[in-house]
Design a protein around this motif. Structure first.
Motif, PDB file in Angstrom:
ATOM      1  N   SER A   6       0.818  -1.219   0.000  1.00 22.84           N
ATOM      2  CA  SER A   6       0.000   0.000   0.000  1.00 22.84           C
ATOM      3  C   SER A   6       0.848   1.264   0.000  1.00 22.84           C
ATOM      4  CB  SER A   6      -0.924   0.013   1.228  1.00 22.84           C
ATOM      5  OG  SER A   6      -1.803  -1.084   1.212  1.00 22.84           O
ATOM      6  N   PHE A   7       2.069   1.153   0.513  1.00 17.22           N
ATOM      7  CA  PHE A   7       2.911   2.336   0.677  1.00 17.22           C
ATOM      8  C   PHE A   7       4.189   2.292  -0.161  1.00 17.22           C
ATOM      9  CE2 PHE A   7       1.084   1.706   5.127  1.00 17.22           C
ATOM     10  CZ  PHE A   7      -0.045   2.471   4.852  1.00 17.22           C
ATOM     11  N   SER A   8       4.306   1.295  -1.019  1.00 18.19           N
ATOM     12  CA  SER A   8       5.534   1.122  -1.804  1.00 18.19           C
ATOM     13  C   SER A   8       5.777   2.317  -2.719  1.00 18.19           C
ATOM     14  CB  SER A   8       5.436  -0.162  -2.634  1.00 18.19           C
ATOM     15  OG  SER A   8       6.563  -0.307  -3.473  1.00 18.19           O
ATOM     16  N   LEU A   9       7.020   2.767  -2.747  1.00 12.20           N
ATOM     17  CA  LEU A   9       7.444   3.837  -3.652  1.00 12.20           C
ATOM     18  C   LEU A   9       8.427   3.210  -4.632  1.00 12.20           C
ATOM     19  CD1 LEU A   9       7.451   6.847  -4.395  1.00 12.20           C
ATOM     20  CD2 LEU A   9       9.305   7.168  -2.738  1.00 12.20           C
ATOM     21  N   ALA A  10       7.933   2.930  -5.848  1.00 16.59           N
ATOM     22  CA  ALA A  10       8.738   2.177  -6.810  1.00 16.59           C
ATOM     23  C   ALA A  10       9.205   3.017  -7.986  1.00 16.59           C
ATOM     24  CB  ALA A  10       7.936   0.983  -7.327  1.00 16.59           C
ATOM     25  N   ASP A  11       8.694   4.214  -8.130  1.00 16.76           N
ATOM     26  CA  ASP A  11       9.038   5.055  -9.275  1.00 16.76           C
ATOM     27  C   ASP A  11      10.428   5.653  -9.094  1.00 16.76           C
ATOM     28  OD1 ASP A  11       8.219   6.555 -11.755  1.00 16.76           O
ATOM     29  OD2 ASP A  11       8.582   8.242 -10.417  1.00 16.76           O
ATOM     30  N   THR A  12      11.338   5.334 -10.026  1.00 10.94           N
ATOM     31  CA  THR A  12      12.725   5.796  -9.900  1.00 10.94           C
ATOM     32  C   THR A  12      12.806   7.313  -9.889  1.00 10.94           C
ATOM     33  OG1 THR A  12      13.579   3.799 -10.976  1.00 10.94           O
ATOM     34  CG2 THR A  12      15.017   5.714 -10.949  1.00 10.94           C
ATOM     35  N   ALA A  13      12.019   7.976 -10.732  1.00 12.01           N
ATOM     36  CA  ALA A  13      12.044   9.439 -10.774  1.00 12.01           C
ATOM     37  C   ALA A  13      11.633  10.030  -9.424  1.00 12.01           C
ATOM     38  CB  ALA A  13      11.138   9.950 -11.884  1.00 12.01           C
ATOM     39  N   ALA A  14      10.637   9.421  -8.784  1.00 14.03           N
ATOM     40  CA  ALA A  14      10.182   9.911  -7.483  1.00 14.03           C
ATOM     41  C   ALA A  14      11.249   9.698  -6.413  1.00 14.03           C
ATOM     42  CB  ALA A  14       8.888   9.221  -7.084  1.00 14.03           C
ATOM     43  N   ILE A  15      11.951   8.580  -6.479  1.00 15.44           N
ATOM     44  CA  ILE A  15      13.014   8.325  -5.506  1.00 15.44           C
ATOM     45  C   ILE A  15      14.162   9.311  -5.703  1.00 15.44           C
ATOM     46  CG2 ILE A  15      14.711   6.638  -4.709  1.00 15.44           C
ATOM     47  CD1 ILE A  15      12.717   4.436  -5.536  1.00 15.44           C
ATOM     48  N   LYS A  16      14.502   9.590  -6.969  1.00 12.41           N
ATOM     49  CA  LYS A  16      15.545  10.578  -7.244  1.00 12.41           C
ATOM     50  C   LYS A  16      15.152  11.944  -6.682  1.00 12.41           C
ATOM     51  CE  LYS A  16      17.628   8.591 -11.433  1.00 12.41           C
ATOM     52  NZ  LYS A  16      17.923   8.821 -12.871  1.00 12.41           N
ATOM     53  N   GLN A  17      13.881  12.311  -6.855  1.00 11.35           N
ATOM     54  CA  GLN A  17      13.435  13.612  -6.340  1.00 11.35           C
ATOM     55  C   GLN A  17      13.467  13.633  -4.819  1.00 11.35           C
ATOM     56  OE1 GLN A  17      12.858  16.227  -8.455  1.00 11.35           O
ATOM     57  NE2 GLN A  17      13.016  17.340  -6.516  1.00 11.35           N
ATOM     58  N   LEU A  18      13.130  12.513  -4.198  1.00  6.77           N
ATOM     59  CA  LEU A  18      13.219  12.406  -2.738  1.00  6.77           C
ATOM     60  C   LEU A  18      14.643  12.688  -2.274  1.00  6.77           C
ATOM     61  CD1 LEU A  18      12.089  11.521   0.073  1.00  6.77           C
ATOM     62  CD2 LEU A  18      12.719   9.183  -0.569  1.00  6.77           C
ATOM     63  N   ILE A  19      15.619  12.135  -2.988  1.00  9.94           N
ATOM     64  CA  ILE A  19      17.025  12.339  -2.624  1.00  9.94           C
ATOM     65  C   ILE A  19      17.424  13.791  -2.851  1.00  9.94           C
ATOM     66  CG2 ILE A  19      19.401  11.664  -3.139  1.00  9.94           C
ATOM     67  CD1 ILE A  19      18.220   8.910  -4.013  1.00  9.94           C
ATOM     68  N   ARG A  20      17.005  14.364  -3.975  1.00  9.39           N
ATOM     69  CA  ARG A  20      17.346  15.769  -4.252  1.00  9.39           C
ATOM     70  C   ARG A  20      16.793  16.691  -3.167  1.00  9.39           C
ATOM     71  NH1 ARG A  20      15.694  14.172  -9.686  1.00  9.39           N
ATOM     72  NH2 ARG A  20      17.565  13.891 -10.989  1.00  9.39           N
ATOM     73  N   ASP A  21      15.582  16.396  -2.710  1.00  9.02           N
ATOM     74  CA  ASP A  21      14.938  17.256  -1.716  1.00  9.02           C
ATOM     75  C   ASP A  21      15.448  17.010  -0.299  1.00  9.02           C
ATOM     76  OD1 ASP A  21      13.381  18.317  -3.738  1.00  9.02           O
ATOM     77  OD2 ASP A  21      11.636  17.042  -3.308  1.00  9.02           O
ATOM     78  N   ASN A  22      16.051  15.839  -0.087  1.00  7.24           N
ATOM     79  CA  ASN A  22      16.482  15.453   1.267  1.00  7.24           C
ATOM     80  C   ASN A  22      17.867  14.804   1.188  1.00  7.24           C
ATOM     81  OD1 ASN A  22      13.671  15.723   2.822  1.00  7.24           O
ATOM     82  ND2 ASN A  22      13.292  14.688   0.878  1.00  7.24           N
ATOM     83  N   PRO A  23      18.893  15.598   0.891  1.00  8.65           N
ATOM     84  CA  PRO A  23      20.209  15.031   0.592  1.00  8.65           C
ATOM     85  C   PRO A  23      21.030  14.599   1.814  1.00  8.65           C
ATOM     86  CG  PRO A  23      20.294  17.412   0.412  1.00  8.65           C
ATOM     87  CD  PRO A  23      18.856  17.058   0.665  1.00  8.65           C
ATOM     88  N   TRP A  24      20.596  14.934   3.006  1.00  4.72           N
ATOM     89  CA  TRP A  24      21.374  14.551   4.193  1.00  4.72           C
ATOM     90  C   TRP A  24      21.070  13.107   4.530  1.00  4.72           C
ATOM     91  CZ3 TRP A  24      25.628  16.007   6.178  1.00  4.72           C
ATOM     92  CH2 TRP A  24      25.981  15.705   7.495  1.00  4.72           C
ATOM     93  N   SER A  25      22.033  12.222   4.353  1.00  2.00           N
ATOM     94  CA  SER A  25      21.800  10.785   4.454  1.00  2.00           C
ATOM     95  C   SER A  25      22.539  10.165   5.628  1.00  2.00           C
ATOM     96  CB  SER A  25      22.250  10.098   3.157  1.00  2.00           C
ATOM     97  OG  SER A  25      23.667  10.054   3.087  1.00  2.00           O
ATOM     98  N   THR A  26      22.129   8.934   5.926  1.00  5.48           N
ATOM     99  CA  THR A  26      22.835   8.101   6.907  1.00  5.48           C
ATOM    100  C   THR A  26      23.463   6.929   6.164  1.00  5.48           C
ATOM    101  OG1 THR A  26      21.262   8.679   8.651  1.00  5.48           O
ATOM    102  CG2 THR A  26      22.628   6.736   9.017  1.00  5.48           C
ATOM    103  N   LEU A  27      24.772   6.727   6.353  1.00  8.19           N
ATOM    104  CA  LEU A  27      25.495   5.616   5.740  1.00  8.19           C
ATOM    105  C   LEU A  27      25.735   4.552   6.813  1.00  8.19           C
ATOM    106  CD1 LEU A  27      28.270   7.581   3.772  1.00  8.19           C
ATOM    107  CD2 LEU A  27      25.869   7.234   3.154  1.00  8.19           C
ATOM    108  N   VAL A  28      25.346   3.325   6.526  1.00  6.73           N
ATOM    109  CA  VAL A  28      25.462   2.245   7.507  1.00  6.73           C
ATOM    110  C   VAL A  28      26.236   1.086   6.893  1.00  6.73           C
ATOM    111  CG1 VAL A  28      24.231   0.664   9.035  1.00  6.73           C
ATOM    112  CG2 VAL A  28      23.229   2.901   8.500  1.00  6.73           C
ATOM    113  N   SER A  29      27.224   0.583   7.639  1.00  5.15           N
ATOM    114  CA  SER A  29      28.018  -0.568   7.205  1.00  5.15           C
ATOM    115  C   SER A  29      28.074  -1.598   8.319  1.00  5.15           C
ATOM    116  CB  SER A  29      29.445  -0.142   6.848  1.00  5.15           C
ATOM    117  OG  SER A  29      29.467   0.731   5.747  1.00  5.15           O
TER     118      SER A  29
END
Length: 209
Positions: A6-29
């Motif tokens: 119900s909540f899946s976000l599968a559109d690549t363009a939408a995910i790219k825009q999400l990253i552009r709008d929210n560029p501060w990320s958490t890197l986990v290893s």
């Protein structure tokens, strides 16, 4: 992150825009010494059609994360907020949290010093573009010399994920009159107002109408 159809976000363009709008990320290893997390800005790699992100880490985070030796998880967090059951006209009702997020997993590519320098310039430009008098990394000879010294203390990476889980939980499973009530409260002046989240919910609502 558990996926829900119900909540899946599968559109690549939408995910790219999400990253552009929210560029501060958490890197986990998951390293030989255990879990490690760091926080850095990321950019969408616009030179590639597929989803790919660019960033850098300061030394010695490259060694701490053991970059290139195993998968890296990049977490992108978009607008989010508390949703009170008092905003519903249903009984019983429970509180929840609406949000947009993406998890990108893959083995990162370590960039050459030249590529890393170019990425640093793109990062500076990306954020300085919004400043009235932007300060570019190579604006003056002294800036260029300083930038060259700074880049030697960083390691650039490109992550083209082999696994992407993205989710936009925006009350899509609720009747439209409840969605409207939630949007109204998020747009209001209450303690849990979140205009950015309300805007995303309104866009999702329009697609349903």
């Amino acid at each position: 992150m558990r996926q829900n159809p119900s909540f899946s976000l599968a559109d690549t363009a939408a995910i790219k825009q999400l990253i552009r709008d929210n560029p501060w990320s958490t890197l986990v290893s998951d390293t030989s010494e255990g879990l490690v997390a760091s926080h850095y800005p990321v950019l969408v790699d616009d030179d590639r059609e597929e989803l790919s992100v660019l960033t850098h880490v300061g030394r010695p985070d490259d060694l701490v994360h053991e970059l290139g030796q195993h998968e890296l998880l990049v977490v992108i967090q978009g607008p989010h907020g508390y949703i009170s059951p008092s905003w519903y006209d249903e009984n019983p009702a429970v509180p929840t949290w609406n949000f947009v997020a993406a998890h990108l997993r893959g083995v990162p590519e370590i960039l050459s010093p030249e590529e890393n320098f170019a990425v640093l310039g793109k990062l500076v430009d990306h954020f300085e573009d919004r400043v009235p008098e932007p300060r570019r990394m190579l604006a003056a000879p002294t800036d260029a010399a300083y930038a060259e010294r700074i880049q030697s203390g960083t390691v650039g990476i490109r992550l083209t994920p082999t696994s992407v889980t993205a989710k936009a939980k925006l009350s899509q499973n609720r009747p439209l009159h409840i969605v409207d009530s939630v949007i109204g409260h998020l747009e209001g002046d209450g303690p849990y107002a979140q205009p950015a989240l309300a805007a995303l919910m309104r866009e999702a609502r329009q697609r349903r109408a």
